[in-house]
Design a protein around this motif. Sequence first.
Motif, PDB file in Angstrom:
ATOM      1  N   LEU A   6       0.820  -1.211   0.000  1.00 46.66           N
ATOM      2  CA  LEU A   6       0.000   0.000   0.000  1.00 46.66           C
ATOM      3  C   LEU A   6       0.854   1.261   0.000  1.00 46.66           C
ATOM      4  O   LEU A   6       0.617   2.192  -0.774  1.00 46.66           O
ATOM      5  CB  LEU A   6      -0.950  -0.001   1.203  1.00 46.66           C
ATOM      6  CG  LEU A   6      -2.072   1.061   1.105  1.00 46.66           C
ATOM      7  CD1 LEU A   6      -2.923   0.853  -0.139  1.00 46.66           C
ATOM      8  CD2 LEU A   6      -2.942   1.039   2.365  1.00 46.66           C
ATOM      9  N   THR A   7       1.887   1.266   0.824  1.00 48.12           N
ATOM     10  CA  THR A   7       2.761   2.451   0.879  1.00 48.12           C
ATOM     11  C   THR A   7       3.417   2.673  -0.490  1.00 48.12           C
ATOM     12  O   THR A   7       3.456   3.797  -0.994  1.00 48.12           O
ATOM     13  CB  THR A   7       3.912   2.241   1.913  1.00 48.12           C
ATOM     14  OG1 THR A   7       3.584   1.252   2.800  1.00 48.12           O
ATOM     15  CG2 THR A   7       4.335   3.530   2.537  1.00 48.12           C
ATOM     16  N   THR A   8       3.910   1.599  -1.082  1.00 44.45           N
ATOM     17  CA  THR A   8       4.567   1.738  -2.381  1.00 44.45           C
ATOM     18  C   THR A   8       3.560   2.201  -3.425  1.00 44.45           C
ATOM     19  O   THR A   8       3.854   3.092  -4.231  1.00 44.45           O
ATOM     20  CB  THR A   8       5.183   0.384  -2.818  1.00 44.45           C
ATOM     21  OG1 THR A   8       5.966  -0.116  -1.766  1.00 44.45           O
ATOM     22  CG2 THR A   8       5.995   0.527  -4.075  1.00 44.45           C
ATOM     23  N   PHE A   9       2.365   1.616  -3.386  1.00 43.16           N
ATOM     24  CA  PHE A   9       1.338   1.997  -4.347  1.00 43.16           C
ATOM     25  C   PHE A   9       1.046   3.490  -4.259  1.00 43.16           C
ATOM     26  O   PHE A   9       1.012   4.213  -5.257  1.00 43.16           O
ATOM     27  CB  PHE A   9       0.046   1.204  -4.108  1.00 43.16           C
ATOM     28  CG  PHE A   9      -1.117   1.698  -4.927  1.00 43.16           C
ATOM     29  CD1 PHE A   9      -2.099   2.495  -4.363  1.00 43.16           C
ATOM     30  CD2 PHE A   9      -1.180   1.409  -6.283  1.00 43.16           C
ATOM     31  CE1 PHE A   9      -3.142   2.992  -5.141  1.00 43.16           C
ATOM     32  CE2 PHE A   9      -2.217   1.897  -7.072  1.00 43.16           C
ATOM     33  CZ  PHE A   9      -3.195   2.691  -6.497  1.00 43.16           C
ATOM     34  N   MET A  10       0.895   3.989  -3.018  1.00 44.71           N
ATOM     35  CA  MET A  10       0.558   5.414  -2.843  1.00 44.71           C
ATOM     36  C   MET A  10       1.685   6.303  -3.380  1.00 44.71           C
ATOM     37  O   MET A  10       1.455   7.340  -3.993  1.00 44.71           O
ATOM     38  CB  MET A  10       0.305   5.727  -1.361  1.00 44.71           C
ATOM     39  CG  MET A  10      -0.859   4.957  -0.761  1.00 44.71           C
ATOM     40  SD  MET A  10      -2.418   5.137  -1.662  1.00 44.71           S
ATOM     41  CE  MET A  10      -2.987   6.691  -0.976  1.00 44.71           C
ATOM     42  N   LYS A  11       2.914   5.856  -3.157  1.00 48.08           N
ATOM     43  CA  LYS A  11       4.059   6.651  -3.631  1.00 48.08           C
ATOM     44  C   LYS A  11       4.105   6.658  -5.154  1.00 48.08           C
ATOM     45  O   LYS A  11       4.312   7.707  -5.777  1.00 48.08           O
ATOM     46  CB  LYS A  11       5.368   6.055  -3.092  1.00 48.08           C
ATOM     47  CG  LYS A  11       5.747   6.467  -1.677  1.00 48.08           C
ATOM     48  CD  LYS A  11       7.196   6.055  -1.404  1.00 48.08           C
ATOM     49  CE  LYS A  11       7.435   5.776   0.070  1.00 48.08           C
ATOM     50  NZ  LYS A  11       8.362   4.648   0.258  1.00 48.08           N
ATOM     51  N   VAL A  12       3.920   5.480  -5.778  1.00 43.12           N
ATOM     52  CA  VAL A  12       3.992   5.400  -7.242  1.00 43.12           C
ATOM     53  C   VAL A  12       2.861   6.215  -7.859  1.00 43.12           C
ATOM     54  O   VAL A  12       3.058   6.931  -8.838  1.00 43.12           O
ATOM     55  CB  VAL A  12       3.930   3.922  -7.720  1.00 43.12           C
ATOM     56  CG1 VAL A  12       3.807   3.841  -9.238  1.00 43.12           C
ATOM     57  CG2 VAL A  12       5.160   3.161  -7.258  1.00 43.12           C
TER      58      VAL A  12
ATOM     59  N   ARG C 158       0.036  -4.847 -11.129  1.00 42.21           N
ATOM     60  CA  ARG C 158       0.408  -4.820  -9.710  1.00 42.21           C
ATOM     61  C   ARG C 158       1.796  -5.416  -9.513  1.00 42.21           C
ATOM     62  O   ARG C 158       2.492  -5.060  -8.575  1.00 42.21           O
ATOM     63  CB  ARG C 158      -0.606  -5.538  -8.834  1.00 42.21           C
ATOM     64  CG  ARG C 158      -0.548  -7.041  -8.883  1.00 42.21           C
ATOM     65  CD  ARG C 158      -1.212  -7.696  -7.676  1.00 42.21           C
ATOM     66  NE  ARG C 158      -0.441  -7.567  -6.441  1.00 42.21           N
ATOM     67  CZ  ARG C 158      -0.984  -7.289  -5.241  1.00 42.21           C
ATOM     68  NH1 ARG C 158      -2.275  -7.045  -5.157  1.00 42.21           N
ATOM     69  NH2 ARG C 158      -0.240  -7.199  -4.175  1.00 42.21           N
ATOM     70  N   ILE C 159       2.195  -6.265 -10.434  1.00 50.10           N
ATOM     71  CA  ILE C 159       3.511  -6.908 -10.299  1.00 50.10           C
ATOM     72  C   ILE C 159       4.592  -5.836 -10.282  1.00 50.10           C
ATOM     73  O   ILE C 159       5.559  -5.923  -9.535  1.00 50.10           O
ATOM     74  CB  ILE C 159       3.725  -7.921 -11.453  1.00 50.10           C
ATOM     75  CG1 ILE C 159       2.756  -9.095 -11.278  1.00 50.10           C
ATOM     76  CG2 ILE C 159       5.145  -8.390 -11.521  1.00 50.10           C
ATOM     77  CD1 ILE C 159       2.702 -10.031 -12.467  1.00 50.10           C
ATOM     78  N   TRP C 160       4.418  -4.783 -11.099  1.00 53.73           N
ATOM     79  CA  TRP C 160       5.402  -3.716 -11.109  1.00 53.73           C
ATOM     80  C   TRP C 160       5.494  -3.054  -9.728  1.00 53.73           C
ATOM     81  O   TRP C 160       6.555  -2.691  -9.270  1.00 53.73           O
ATOM     82  CB  TRP C 160       5.037  -2.675 -12.162  1.00 53.73           C
ATOM     83  CG  TRP C 160       5.436  -3.075 -13.540  1.00 53.73           C
ATOM     84  CD1 TRP C 160       5.625  -4.347 -14.011  1.00 53.73           C
ATOM     85  CD2 TRP C 160       5.712  -2.239 -14.643  1.00 53.73           C
ATOM     86  NE1 TRP C 160       5.994  -4.320 -15.313  1.00 53.73           N
ATOM     87  CE2 TRP C 160       6.062  -3.050 -15.729  1.00 53.73           C
ATOM     88  CE3 TRP C 160       5.716  -0.853 -14.827  1.00 53.73           C
ATOM     89  CZ2 TRP C 160       6.405  -2.537 -16.974  1.00 53.73           C
ATOM     90  CZ3 TRP C 160       6.053  -0.329 -16.059  1.00 53.73           C
ATOM     91  CH2 TRP C 160       6.394  -1.185 -17.125  1.00 53.73           C
ATOM     92  N   ILE C 161       4.344  -2.896  -9.077  1.00 51.69           N
ATOM     93  CA  ILE C 161       4.340  -2.267  -7.745  1.00 51.69           C
ATOM     94  C   ILE C 161       4.948  -3.227  -6.724  1.00 51.69           C
ATOM     95  O   ILE C 161       5.716  -2.816  -5.861  1.00 51.69           O
ATOM     96  CB  ILE C 161       2.906  -1.894  -7.321  1.00 51.69           C
ATOM     97  CG1 ILE C 161       2.251  -1.004  -8.370  1.00 51.69           C
ATOM     98  CG2 ILE C 161       2.888  -1.253  -5.944  1.00 51.69           C
ATOM     99  CD1 ILE C 161       2.621   0.437  -8.345  1.00 51.69           C
ATOM    100  N   ASP C 162       4.610  -4.508  -6.859  1.00 50.85           N
ATOM    101  CA  ASP C 162       5.187  -5.492  -5.932  1.00 50.85           C
ATOM    102  C   ASP C 162       6.705  -5.454  -5.998  1.00 50.85           C
ATOM    103  O   ASP C 162       7.391  -5.509  -4.992  1.00 50.85           O
ATOM    104  CB  ASP C 162       4.726  -6.913  -6.300  1.00 50.85           C
ATOM    105  CG  ASP C 162       3.322  -7.195  -5.802  1.00 50.85           C
ATOM    106  OD1 ASP C 162       2.883  -6.509  -4.854  1.00 50.85           O
ATOM    107  OD2 ASP C 162       2.679  -8.090  -6.373  1.00 50.85           O
ATOM    108  N   GLU C 163       7.220  -5.346  -7.234  1.00 49.27           N
ATOM    109  CA  GLU C 163       8.683  -5.354  -7.382  1.00 49.27           C
ATOM    110  C   GLU C 163       9.300  -4.092  -6.790  1.00 49.27           C
ATOM    111  O   GLU C 163      10.406  -4.087  -6.317  1.00 49.27           O
ATOM    112  CB  GLU C 163       9.055  -5.462  -8.860  1.00 49.27           C
ATOM    113  CG  GLU C 163       8.906  -6.853  -9.407  1.00 49.27           C
ATOM    114  CD  GLU C 163       9.008  -6.893 -10.911  1.00 49.27           C
ATOM    115  OE1 GLU C 163       9.097  -5.821 -11.535  1.00 49.27           O
ATOM    116  OE2 GLU C 163       8.986  -8.002 -11.466  1.00 49.27           O
ATOM    117  N   ALA C 164       8.526  -3.003  -6.895  1.00 48.57           N
ATOM    118  CA  ALA C 164       9.082  -1.744  -6.384  1.00 48.57           C
ATOM    119  C   ALA C 164       8.974  -1.683  -4.870  1.00 48.57           C
ATOM    120  O   ALA C 164       9.612  -0.855  -4.228  1.00 48.57           O
ATOM    121  CB  ALA C 164       8.361  -0.552  -7.004  1.00 48.57           C
ATOM    122  N   ALA C 165       8.143  -2.563  -4.302  1.00 45.76           N
ATOM    123  CA  ALA C 165       7.895  -2.488  -2.857  1.00 45.76           C
ATOM    124  C   ALA C 165       9.097  -3.011  -2.069  1.00 45.76           C
ATOM    125  O   ALA C 165       9.859  -3.825  -2.546  1.00 45.76           O
ATOM    126  CB  ALA C 165       6.674  -3.330  -2.506  1.00 45.76           C
TER     127      ALA C 165
END
Lengths: 163, 163, 165, 165
Positions: A6-12, C158-165
């Motif tokens: 969630l944190t990463t999603f909000m940042k992106v 979402r995979i792109w976000i997962d990788e960036a997480a």
Amino acid sequence: TKEQFLTTFMKVREEFKNTFLKIFQDGHADLILTDPEKLLNTGIQVEITLPGKKKQRLELLSGGERSLCACALLFALLKVNPTPIVVLDEIDAPLDGRNVEKFVDILSEHAHETQFMLITHNPITIESATTWIGVTMQEPGVTSIVPYQPDKNIPSSNHAFAR
Amino acid sequence: TKEQFLTTFMKVREEFKNTFLKIFQDGHADLILTDPEKLLNTGIQVEITLPGKKKQRLELLSGGERSLCACALLFALLKVNPTPIVVLDEIDAPLDGRNVEKFVDILSEHAHETQFMLITHNPITIESATTWIGVTMQEPGVTSIVPYQPDKNIPSSNHAFAR
Amino acid sequence: LKLKSIRIYGFKSFAEKVDLNISGNIIAVIGPNGCGKSNIVDALLWCIGEQNPRNLRAQNSEEFIFNGSKARKPLGYAEVSVHFEMDEDHTSPHGKDLLITRRIKRSGESSYMINKKNCRLKDIIDILADSGLGKSGYAVVGQKEIDSALTASPYDRRIWIDEAA
Amino acid sequence: LKLKSIRIYGFKSFAEKVDLNISGNIIAVIGPNGCGKSNIVDALLWCIGEQNPRNLRAQNSEEFIFNGSKARKPLGYAEVSVHFEMDEDHTSPHGKDLLITRRIKRSGESSYMINKKNCRLKDIIDILADSGLGKSGYAVVGQKEIDSALTASPYDRRIWIDEAA
Ligand SMILES: Nc1ncnc2c1ncn2[C@@H]1O[C@H](COP(=O)(O)OP(=O)(O)OP(=O)(O)O)[C@@H](O)[C@H]1O
Ligand SMILES: Nc1ncnc2c1ncn2[C@@H]1O[C@H](COP(=O)(O)OP(=O)(O)OP(=O)(O)O)[C@@H](O)[C@H]1O
Ligand SMILES: [Mg+2]
Ligand SMILES: [Mg+2]
């Protein structure tokens, strides 16, 4: 984990909005969770409104508009989680001259943290590089590397690079 | 009918070989019936051997090589059954400068029998045209047509056409 | 982590050994159609651990090895070495310079090395993950792939976000 | 058969009427990204009888009609007219000049005309088939489609030969 996602999603999402505005000056871009209750499974919708136009389905965007918006998403991800090396193979092919310039401008901003390897035929992208690698087949079927300087073409069987 | 299909197939195959050699000067191209016993159902295999290289699966061809071979097939079909109007939307995008020149040369040979409408960003293709239509959006979201002369760019919000 | 050089021998169209020396942060790779530019990208990805031939435009691992030209016979093996320079703050047991090598024989036997010492694929993946060059999909965008980034399914994105997480 | 002009009103991004005058045999259509170039191709295909919205980058026929911009409201209908000049040797009941018009309203009602007289779609398809502008797929290659011509399935490729037969 859920919080991390969630944190990463909000940042992106935030960065995507910013990068989009940097490229298009107007309009609106957004990332929406398709199923916010199930963070571990949810998909992500991309919503784009181009300057002066109405919001519409992504499929209605033109070839060049789609590529440019995809670049904005890529740069947003890089901002949030920079990776040391990025390789882009003819990502500028669908873009017109002005949009290539915008692409190159944004790329240069990221070039402090990231090394970019760009395969391209476009003179504007070629000029923006710091290093050049000329690739050719002086012998048919066998790749060789030759020096390349942007002000002159490589001596090769296929000399015309001008696009 | 079966005979018609077979006669046309043989003609297109012959033309494909010729056009391929015109573009690549060497190498070999062929069309093979997957099931010659059943002419009404058979598929068609495309076999390509590029100059100086070994014959290999189509997927191993590069992006530009594939587009150029597809153009050869298109021109072969046009030779066998010319249609009065052909519209090509950014077919030159994957090609390098030298291959665009080859494409434009072959196209000009067919331009006696066929009118071509080419959407393009490539200066070499633009120069080869006899008529130009400038398209822009002086008002956001609304398409308008403006005069275009190849020696000067159109006055539009996105003036840079240079590729 | 900085890319310093890529050495390729026997991989796809690289029948002769070539050395790509890399400096600066924006590297343009230029050349006519079909001369081997995208093959360089495949070589780099393969060297740092890509396991699926489909992601490297090949049906099987034998298609990685130079399979001959009109004037040359096929080669027996392919080898790619990538030289990285670690950042100041990254100390690794292998020192400041990291030379990753991958080799494959026609028999299918694949071997890996870090600084010329045999290692496992896992060692390479671990050391690269530490330095930020993990398996993130968005770090390499192949030819014609940029379009699908937006029109991919919501789940793919979402995979792109997962990788960036 | 020669293409002489295309007039577009209300179709996709054409909120204002435009006239494209066409002369010569190699016509270059030039303009920045997203300004409506591929929409011209869609307008031409739609006018001469394309029935499947999918082939015109639309989900349904309502997406053919201008659906507004920031400064404008959506329009109520779309109309495209294509003016052809018949060859010397082709005499048709409609004379030397052929003006084909197609119109669609938001209600979905679609109408066709030849030289400003109502007709059926079949009439248009018949007259164009006689003059060589049948439904051959290879006469229009859309953006990014050139690649699939070679990598299509063997069965798809035979369709091109069938059309040429
Ligand atoms: N195993 C192999 N052995 C020999 N040659 C190979 C092998 N695999 C691929 N090739 C050759 O590599 C060439 C394609 O190279 P590549 O895709 O890198 O071209 P490119 O420089 O990216 O061109 P473009 O500008 O058209 O995209 C093909 O012509 C193919 O014959
Ligand atoms: N029904 C509609 N109403 C209003 N605008 C529309 C409609 N359908 C499509 N558009 C607009 O048309 C634009 C796309 O036009 P088109 O695909 O012709 O661009 P293009 O000139 O081919 O660009 P490129 O060079 O990037 O391929 C989109 O921005 C979209 O908003
Ligand atoms: Mg390539
Ligand atoms: Mg377009």
